[in-house]
Design a protein around this motif. Structure first.
Motif, PDB file in Angstrom:
ATOM      1  N   LYS A  81       0.824  -1.212   0.000  1.00 16.75           N
ATOM      2  CA  LYS A  81       0.000   0.000   0.000  1.00 16.75           C
ATOM      3  C   LYS A  81       0.857   1.260   0.000  1.00 16.75           C
ATOM      4  O   LYS A  81       0.449   2.284  -0.522  1.00 16.75           O
ATOM      5  N   TRP A  82       2.056   1.176   0.560  1.00 18.28           N
ATOM      6  CA  TRP A  82       2.910   2.358   0.598  1.00 18.28           C
ATOM      7  C   TRP A  82       3.375   2.742  -0.796  1.00 18.28           C
ATOM      8  O   TRP A  82       3.670   3.911  -1.029  1.00 18.28           O
ATOM      9  N   TYR A  84       1.425   2.588  -3.498  1.00 17.79           N
ATOM     10  CA  TYR A  84       0.310   3.385  -4.018  1.00 17.79           C
ATOM     11  C   TYR A  84       0.277   4.771  -3.381  1.00 17.79           C
ATOM     12  O   TYR A  84       0.094   5.769  -4.074  1.00 17.79           O
ATOM     13  N   SER A  85       0.451   4.821  -2.058  1.00 18.62           N
ATOM     14  CA  SER A  85       0.352   6.115  -1.375  1.00 18.62           C
ATOM     15  C   SER A  85       1.557   7.008  -1.694  1.00 18.62           C
ATOM     16  O   SER A  85       1.414   8.235  -1.697  1.00 18.62           O
ATOM     17  N   LEU A  86       2.711   6.434  -1.943  1.00 18.86           N
ATOM     18  CA  LEU A  86       3.899   7.232  -2.216  1.00 18.86           C
ATOM     19  C   LEU A  86       3.896   7.784  -3.641  1.00 18.86           C
ATOM     20  O   LEU A  86       4.267   8.934  -3.864  1.00 18.86           O
ATOM     21  N   ALA A  88       1.133   7.461  -6.082  1.00 18.27           N
ATOM     22  CA  ALA A  88      -0.131   7.824  -6.727  1.00 18.27           C
ATOM     23  C   ALA A  88      -0.723   9.096  -6.211  1.00 18.27           C
ATOM     24  O   ALA A  88      -0.414   9.816  -5.432  1.00 18.27           O
TER      25      ALA A  88
END
Length: 88
Positions: A81-82, A84-86, A88
């Motif tokens: 998930k990191w 995607y969060s980093l 996107a």
């Protein structure tokens, strides 16, 4: 006819040592291939997510020690998930 340099038991043990060393090499070779494929998967994931900076980071050689294992992890399990969060 027996020769002076015949050593059948030594030959057997040499064969066993050779087979054992091959059994130790195979997992490391598989891990090496998985890391290479993980680096390619990182780039493919960047293309699929349409994230230019993620692709640029995947192309920089000194960052391959981070991107390739993460790409291998994403290939086998799931994209963290990191990521995607980093990006996107």
């Amino acid at each position: 006819m027996k020769k002076d340099n015949d050593n059948p038991l030594g030959d057997i043990w040499a064969s066993i040592r050779h087979a054992f060393s091959n059994l130790l090499v195979i997992p490391f070779f598989a891990l090496y291939l998985l890391i290479i494929i993980g680096g390619i998967h990182w780039l493919w994931l960047a293309i699929q997510l349409k994230i230019f900076w993620m692709f640029c980071i995947g192309v920089i050689p000194f960052l391959w020690f981070i991107t390739a294992p993460v790409g291998a992890y994403a290939l086998i399990i799931d994209t963290p998930k990191w990521v995607y969060s980093l990006f996107a």
